[in-house]
Design a protein around this motif. Sequence first.
Motif, PDB file in Angstrom:
ATOM      1  N   MET B 716     -34.582  -7.324   5.028  1.00  0.00           N
ATOM      2  CA  MET B 716     -35.343  -8.566   5.011  1.00  0.00           C
ATOM      3  C   MET B 716     -36.532  -8.424   5.964  1.00  0.00           C
ATOM      4  N   GLN B 717     -37.695  -8.828   5.481  1.00  0.00           N
ATOM      5  CA  GLN B 717     -38.882  -8.644   6.303  1.00  0.00           C
ATOM      6  C   GLN B 717     -38.949  -9.697   7.409  1.00  0.00           C
ATOM      7  N   ASN B 718     -39.715  -9.399   8.435  1.00  0.00           N
ATOM      8  CA  ASN B 718     -39.983 -10.380   9.479  1.00  0.00           C
ATOM      9  C   ASN B 718     -41.368 -10.110  10.034  1.00  0.00           C
ATOM     10  N   LYS B 719     -42.326 -10.813   9.460  1.00  0.00           N
ATOM     11  CA  LYS B 719     -43.721 -10.571   9.850  1.00  0.00           C
ATOM     12  C   LYS B 719     -43.981 -10.943  11.291  1.00  0.00           C
ATOM     13  N   LEU B 720     -43.152 -11.806  11.840  1.00  0.00           N
ATOM     14  CA  LEU B 720     -43.421 -12.321  13.192  1.00  0.00           C
ATOM     15  C   LEU B 720     -42.772 -11.483  14.294  1.00  0.00           C
ATOM     16  N   LEU B 721     -42.143 -10.389  13.908  1.00  0.00           N
ATOM     17  CA  LEU B 721     -41.430  -9.593  14.911  1.00  0.00           C
ATOM     18  C   LEU B 721     -42.368  -9.169  16.042  1.00  0.00           C
ATOM     19  N   LYS B 722     -41.880  -9.269  17.258  1.00  0.00           N
ATOM     20  CA  LYS B 722     -42.722  -8.924  18.405  1.00  0.00           C
ATOM     21  C   LYS B 722     -41.911  -8.222  19.481  1.00  0.00           C
ATOM     22  N   TRP B 723     -42.587  -7.959  20.591  1.00  0.00           N
ATOM     23  CA  TRP B 723     -41.980  -7.198  21.677  1.00  0.00           C
ATOM     24  C   TRP B 723     -40.845  -7.963  22.327  1.00  0.00           C
ATOM     25  N   GLU B 724     -39.914  -7.179  22.821  1.00  0.00           N
ATOM     26  CA  GLU B 724     -38.904  -7.719  23.710  1.00  0.00           C
ATOM     27  C   GLU B 724     -39.483  -7.564  25.113  1.00  0.00           C
ATOM     28  N   THR B 725     -39.375  -8.628  25.928  1.00  0.00           N
ATOM     29  CA  THR B 725     -39.937  -8.497  27.271  1.00  0.00           C
ATOM     30  C   THR B 725     -38.883  -8.760  28.331  1.00  0.00           C
ATOM     31  N   THR B 726     -38.953  -7.954  29.369  1.00  0.00           N
ATOM     32  CA  THR B 726     -38.044  -8.123  30.494  1.00  0.00           C
ATOM     33  C   THR B 726     -38.853  -8.502  31.718  1.00  0.00           C
ATOM     34  N   THR B 727     -38.497  -9.622  32.310  1.00  0.00           N
ATOM     35  CA  THR B 727     -39.138 -10.064  33.541  1.00  0.00           C
ATOM     36  C   THR B 727     -38.174  -9.738  34.665  1.00  0.00           C
ATOM     37  N   ALA B 728     -38.630  -8.987  35.633  1.00  0.00           N
ATOM     38  CA  ALA B 728     -37.680  -8.541  36.648  1.00  0.00           C
ATOM     39  C   ALA B 728     -38.216  -8.786  38.046  1.00  0.00           C
ATOM     40  N   PHE B 729     -37.298  -9.133  38.907  1.00  0.00           N
ATOM     41  CA  PHE B 729     -37.585  -9.332  40.322  1.00  0.00           C
ATOM     42  C   PHE B 729     -36.764  -8.322  41.099  1.00  0.00           C
ATOM     43  N   ASN B 730     -37.408  -7.649  42.037  1.00  0.00           N
ATOM     44  CA  ASN B 730     -36.708  -6.630  42.808  1.00  0.00           C
ATOM     45  C   ASN B 730     -37.006  -6.834  44.286  1.00  0.00           C
ATOM     46  N   LEU B 731     -35.970  -6.779  45.104  1.00  0.00           N
ATOM     47  CA  LEU B 731     -36.141  -6.864  46.546  1.00  0.00           C
ATOM     48  C   LEU B 731     -35.519  -5.609  47.127  1.00  0.00           C
ATOM     49  N   GLY B 732     -36.332  -4.865  47.884  1.00  0.00           N
ATOM     50  CA  GLY B 732     -35.826  -3.590  48.374  1.00  0.00           C
ATOM     51  C   GLY B 732     -36.031  -3.448  49.870  1.00  0.00           C
ATOM     52  N   LEU B 733     -35.152  -2.691  50.468  1.00  0.00           N
ATOM     53  CA  LEU B 733     -35.251  -2.391  51.892  1.00  0.00           C
ATOM     54  C   LEU B 733     -35.106  -0.891  52.054  1.00  0.00           C
ATOM     55  N   ASP B 734     -36.112  -0.255  52.671  1.00  0.00           N
ATOM     56  CA  ASP B 734     -36.009   1.165  53.009  1.00  0.00           C
ATOM     57  C   ASP B 734     -35.888   1.254  54.517  1.00  0.00           C
ATOM     58  N   PHE B 735     -35.064   2.136  54.971  1.00  0.00           N
ATOM     59  CA  PHE B 735     -34.898   2.224  56.422  1.00  0.00           C
ATOM     60  C   PHE B 735     -34.541   3.633  56.845  1.00  0.00           C
ATOM     61  N   SER B 736     -34.796   3.856  58.113  1.00  0.00           N
ATOM     62  CA  SER B 736     -34.410   5.118  58.711  1.00  0.00           C
ATOM     63  C   SER B 736     -34.056   4.784  60.154  1.00  0.00           C
ATOM     64  N   VAL B 737     -32.872   5.155  60.579  1.00  0.00           N
ATOM     65  CA  VAL B 737     -32.400   4.728  61.893  1.00  0.00           C
ATOM     66  C   VAL B 737     -31.786   5.887  62.662  1.00  0.00           C
ATOM     67  N   PHE B 738     -31.519   5.631  63.909  1.00  0.00           N
ATOM     68  CA  PHE B 738     -30.840   6.585  64.792  1.00  0.00           C
ATOM     69  C   PHE B 738     -31.539   7.930  64.766  1.00  0.00           C
ATOM     70  N   ASN B 739     -32.804   7.917  65.158  1.00  0.00           N
ATOM     71  CA  ASN B 739     -33.519   9.180  65.201  1.00  0.00           C
ATOM     72  C   ASN B 739     -33.592   9.836  63.834  1.00  0.00           C
ATOM     73  N   ASN B 740     -33.757   9.016  62.816  1.00  0.00           N
ATOM     74  CA  ASN B 740     -33.842   9.483  61.445  1.00  0.00           C
ATOM     75  C   ASN B 740     -32.577  10.158  60.948  1.00  0.00           C
ATOM     76  N   ARG B 741     -31.497   9.957  61.654  1.00  0.00           N
ATOM     77  CA  ARG B 741     -30.259  10.586  61.197  1.00  0.00           C
ATOM     78  C   ARG B 741     -29.704   9.902  59.951  1.00  0.00           C
ATOM     79  N   LEU B 742     -29.971   8.635  59.849  1.00  0.00           N
ATOM     80  CA  LEU B 742     -29.460   7.902  58.708  1.00  0.00           C
ATOM     81  C   LEU B 742     -30.636   7.204  58.043  1.00  0.00           C
ATOM     82  N   ASP B 743     -30.848   7.503  56.783  1.00  0.00           N
ATOM     83  CA  ASP B 743     -31.864   6.736  56.094  1.00  0.00           C
ATOM     84  C   ASP B 743     -31.314   6.288  54.749  1.00  0.00           C
ATOM     85  N   GLY B 744     -32.038   5.394  54.141  1.00  0.00           N
ATOM     86  CA  GLY B 744     -31.533   4.921  52.862  1.00  0.00           C
ATOM     87  C   GLY B 744     -32.350   3.779  52.339  1.00  0.00           C
TER      88      GLY B 744
END
Lengths: 618, 1054
Positions: B716-744
């Motif tokens: 079955m046709q669908n002339k109106l077919l369009k993109w699927e869109t994903t709206t995303a929110f991301n919160l990130g934390l980068d760190f390096s501690v203890f004389n760079n011994r631990l990072d992540g």
Amino acid sequence: MKINNKVIVPATALLILTLMGSCKKAFLEPKPLSFYTPEATFNTVDGLKSSLIACERNLRYEWFGDGAPIITQNIFSEVAVEGTTDKSGPAQDLNLLITPTANLNSTDWNRIGWYWTEGYKGIKYANTAITYIDLPQWKTEEEKNVVLGAAYFHRAYRYYMLTNEFGDIPAIMKELTTPKVDFYSVKREVILQKMKEDLEFAEQWVPVKAAGGEVTKGAVSHLLTKVNLALGKFDDAIASATRVIDDGVHALMTARFGIDAGNATKNVIWDLHRPLNKAAAANTEALMLVIDRDGYMNVGDFDGGGSTMRQAVPFWFSNINTPTGNKGTTDALKKNQSQMDFDQATDYGRGIGRCRGTWYSTHMIWTDPNDLRHAPGNWMRMEDLVYNNYTLKDPQINDPYYGKKLQKYNSNGGILCTDTIRSWFDWPHYKVYIPDIQNATPSGGHTDWYVFRLAETYLLRAEAYYWKDQNDLAAADINKVRERAGAQPITAGDVNIGTILDERARELYYEEPRKVELTRIAYIFAMTGKAAYNGKTYTLANFSKDNFFYDRIMEKTEFYNKGVTTNHGDKYTISPYHVLWPVPQLTINNNVSGVINQNEGYDGFQNNVPPLTEIPAE
Amino acid sequence: MMKKSLHRFLLLLCFFAGIWGNAIAQNVTVSGRVTSAERPEGIAGVSVIVEGTTNGATTDDQGRFKISNVARNAKLVFSSVGFKSQTIAVGNRTTIDISMETEASSLDQVVVIGYGTTKKKDLTGAVSSVKATQLENEHPASVQDILRANVPGLNVGFATSAKGDASLQVRGKNTLNAGSSPLIVMDGIIYYGALADINPNDIETVDVLKDASSAAVYGAKAASGVIQITTKKGKSGKPVINVNSSVGVATMSVNEQVYNPDDFLNVWRRYGKYSTNINAQPYRFDDPRTLPSGVSVEEWLTYDNSSPTADPVTVWLTRLNVQPVEIANYKKGQSINWYDMMFRNGIRQDYNVSLSGKKEGINYYWSLGYMNNQGPIKGDEFNVARSRLNVDAKVTNFLSVGMNTQFSIRDESSIPVDWTLITANSPWGSFYTDDSTKLRYIPNDEASGGRNPFGVPTYTNRLKKYYELNTSLYAKVSLPFGIKYQANFTPRFEWYNYFNGESSQWQDWAGIGGRGTRENRNIYQWQIDNLLTWGKDFGKDHHIDVTMLANAEKFHVWRNKVVATGFQPSDILSYHNLGAATQVVACNSCAYSDEGDAVQLGDEESTADALMARLFYSYKSRYMLTLTVRRDGYSAFGQSNPRATFPSAAFGWVFSDESFMQNSWLNYGKLRVSYGLNGNRDIGRYVALADLQTGKYLHIVNGAVTQVSQLYVNNMQNKLLKWETTTAFNLGLDFSVFNNRLDGSIDVYKSKTNDLLVKRSLPDVTGFDLVWDNLGQVDNKGIEIALNSKNIQHPNFTWNTSVNFSLNRNKIVHLYGAMEDVIDTNGNVIGQREKNDKGNKWFIGQPLDVIWDQRVLGIWQSKEKADAGKYGVYPGDFKIKDVNNDGKYTDDDREFLGYTEPRFRWTLRNEFTFFKNFTFSFLMYSYWGQSTAFNQAKNRSNAFPDRVNSYVFPFWTEENPINDYARLFSSDGSATYSVYKKRSFIRLDNVALAYSLPPSLLNRVHVQDLKFYFTIKNAGVYAPDWNFWDPEWASGGSPGPTPRIYTLGINLTL
């Protein structure tokens, strides 16, 4: 320099963007390369006719392949039961297994869902031709109406089947091009009335003669007869049947013909069912055929062939011992095993006993010793087979019964077959025997098959006469069929619906949709209130609780009525409400904005709304 | 310059020290100063140790040290967290000043961000990087191996075949019916080729873009994440040759036993027959030689009226439905061990050589590789020859041109034996025909007893090869004012041949006179990128990068398939002469050999284009902002919605640089926030169009067969077919501690996918099962944690650990918008809610992977016979919960029973270095909480239980009244359900040990590097609940044999 900076950067950007100018909308237009689209195809005569071919091809499936749908028609009647006894799931315990959520379209279980889904597919194909009928440039009005009439036939065929399987159902009369999820069921009689009108139109245009596989005028009138009967319009039914019988073209085959005509050991019944004879020019009995031939693998054939021998022949190579106690039979083939002296798998088929004829269809109806349909060579009894297990010849075994005919009991009356449901029953060899050159195990090869033939037209007219209490005329029509088979004629006094059903079982086993015809007859009893031979009368109001369909099956079969249980422990059961099949739950669920009714006796019936009394305009 | 000479001098010293070291034995005091390019003032706290002793010192504030009692032939080891360790031979010196090199702190790592690179510390999006070269010891055999368990939030499927293909998925599933494979980008260009064509030895790094902002540069294709592969380049002036070769063995890692010859009769068939013969006499199916004293053989023989003179054993075997050939073999004591015949130790070989270098503006890398793998299933083989040439030439100071080319020849011709027949074939069958000339078609001669698994491979002649050429050609121009322009042209070619000859010698094809198939597929696809970049510093604190892209692409595929049958005079020429066939069919819309069962439509074409702009701004390298917008076009949506726009924004803040955050333990800290839209266009090229299905049918015209063509609307046709869109929110934390011994880093995200591309189910009365449509909303949220820690940093022993954890939850928020009434217990309408799609098992408020089924309560026991009977079943069958107690099983009895996808995943990697030359690592990963149907518990997995064999599973009997496995050949009654089992597991995926020869030794033979390694892949798995093959299997597949691979390799650099 400062100015340049300001100019060059945007200028370069602009240049790039201009290069992108090639990305016009035309660049993104989808271009189908290897498939046809409706707009570009159905505007020609040939294009539109191709959608009729889809109808014809869809029709063929009913009798073909593993677990062919026709078997489900047979096991919902008195002529056969599901004979697969080594597992749960095949439609034996119908009370347990036939539910809206069960697997309703499986070769192993049942094909109720096939009739539903493929029925509506056939309607879609026919609706394509009907919807676009005015698109092509037709040379004449007649040319157009021939195509339209054929499309009406195909649509009516599906609605006739569906209304006698599922009762009130959605009625779709146009091709759908946008999603629709708000269907409602329409009263069965309303749909049938519309089909009657369509077929009466088609009758005027569809030609008497057509290519094998195409719709003929005779087929239209034959189907119209069924629809007329279903509507209780018996005079119309007599008239439409008579139009076929008296058309001067069709006649019952009474003389030898076709490929085996020179074989004196055979007879006309045998000839009638040879694969290449059904569409032969000499055959005046065929009204409508589906076509399948060897040599057209993937280019027109039915994949794997008819499979009739696999379905309708007993599982004879297993569960049968010689009186000496050795395994008596084998399905080994001569071409693989040089020791084989009696290659019965090739000669009769490697059956699995799925469609297991009842005592009624294998014994009770065969009262006339001269009936060719039950004559040796045409009809096979288990005792016509021999102990063919080549290892019986082994010097260490040296079983004296090797090569002797099978026996069900030993000399002390002890039974020698451990599964008489699946492995021990008689069958109509003349009908299901189709040489199989393609499959590794002989299952039944490619063959044409009758959709309608004149013998049934006579029996339909006989039935119409019966409803009108013109039993002498009914007997005359029945006798046409009986006499051709060499059987003694019956008298008007013999005629009742049972006589007609018996004759149908003799003549049309594995051809007619038995369940549909039984339900149609049950409806007529309920509509007319005419007393049946069992002394009962029926009503529409009580249809799913008390009907002729159920009473007939319980009267005749040796399974549903006797509490027979398979070796695996599955019991044969059936109920009055099985007169109508369950509408698949998935269909009801997907119809999110409307209500498709469920039949009484099945879960979901409580959600029904009154069916429409008019076919909705699209 | 000065420093460089010194360095050479020192190296020279080492060399001499190595040779004459033993001759000089005289202890001295050594002192010196440790600096680095960044800290010329000296580095404090560097540990300086005399190698192999405890003698050592630590540098002071100016980086000075002093050690006494040092032997002339000794070596000093300088080490400090954040710097690369160095080993210096003392030689004749008493003063050793060295300059330490900063260890590529993960923050300075260059990360590929799509149409450009950045340093990890400048990132604003969620990007994970894997340095492939660091995994060399583990001998990754594919791109997937590099990624497996190294990127949180990237799920790599399990590969069981010799080819080793596995699926990839970033951050869970956000689509219902569209594809969810991430986009692959290679050296900056979108890569549409096969992952198997990429030689893992050519890979330098892999970067995975996970959030909307970083992926947004790829707009419409990025909703499922982006995996960017960077291949190797020439590095040093001198041409470097690297040889990396290995051999290995693939063994069965898990075995799943079938009944052995005796148990096949005495357990499987015997109890099986009792359960399918409910009225059988006692001992009817027991071996007559073991009857109890109360039952005589004579009496036993009368059970089925066998002759009193019959051989009881034959009678017994016949009752068990054992076929004559099996009886004969039983009497001869000849059984077949199908298991041993089908499985083996597969040999794996991998040879790679590369040449690379950099000289006078030309940078080159050329590699050749050949891999030949056998799987543990007999006949499973895969080989591929791959070559890559990367050349970059700086023509003038404003123009450089280059090419990255990859060519591969992939051979997938092998036909593995159908191992699933392991349960179909009787151990008492015969392998050969009676005259021993040919394979026996059905080893026990019974048509449903199972085909000979070796038949198809033996009688099929197959060539299945892929030739793929992926090239990208580019030119980079430096324009005035710091503007750079780059043009890429990226053609891709794939030539695919599938030739298959099926011999009439084998019964499957005898009836049709043999079959020859020839299939060709050509793909030609091109992309053009026009890229403008401009970067500028404004003053000391402001930096701006601008990137602009214009892209266009076109895809073509041409497919041919011809099937020929009925060869005359014979089919001995196999597929080489289809002209000898009596029937030849050219096929347009048909299933092609490597494209699944779906019917493909001959030739196809699609087009797409894109415009993208990205602005990066940073202030003091402390506050960073990325803004991106991309506009995409794609022809599959070309009827009404050809284009869509995908904007995104991201902000990064290095809070550790703020004065108020200065403290001793925090070395680095950054917060990232991003928000944006991505698209998904991963659907068939023509699904929005109505297509007419063609097919042939037959008419009989005047007695002659005539082919005619049908046409019907398939889609079955669908002339109106369009993109699927994903709206995303991301919160990130980068760190390096203890004389760079631990990072992540820690990322949390929430995304919302709208206008999902779905195959919407239609009521089948329409004649259509479905239509492609945009509907609904699915939300995903999750958390990803990556931690790296340097546990021990001792010159002779280092221990690093990295841990990843990820968790994703999704939920269907909205489907079709059809409403239904909510009814309270009294039947009053109390509101409305949106209808679920039960057909697809999609429920509002539930995740996509929820299990909706009837609940198994256990097994009906003997004393419950009457209750079981009410549901049409027997003791030994599964007891299913009747939720509404109406005595029937309907949709109303279905409940939410769990999830099919893991609830969380973690990985753990540990790396150890001993004495600098030995490296040992192991990697574990775990998927936890997922359930899977385990219908083996119903004990009737095979279609014909009385004619085949089976896996060994417990089964219910009156004497063995267990509650988790049914009786043999159990019945479902009217219920339709699956039995579910938890599939949680922990896998020890990779254990690797490597030994590098000391440079001192290698220098003598002018070898830069020589390393031996030994790895075990899939070393072990722990699954507390699952016991049917491996708990993990190829996506879309089913449980089966999985390989454990032992590899021994050598890596030599000249």
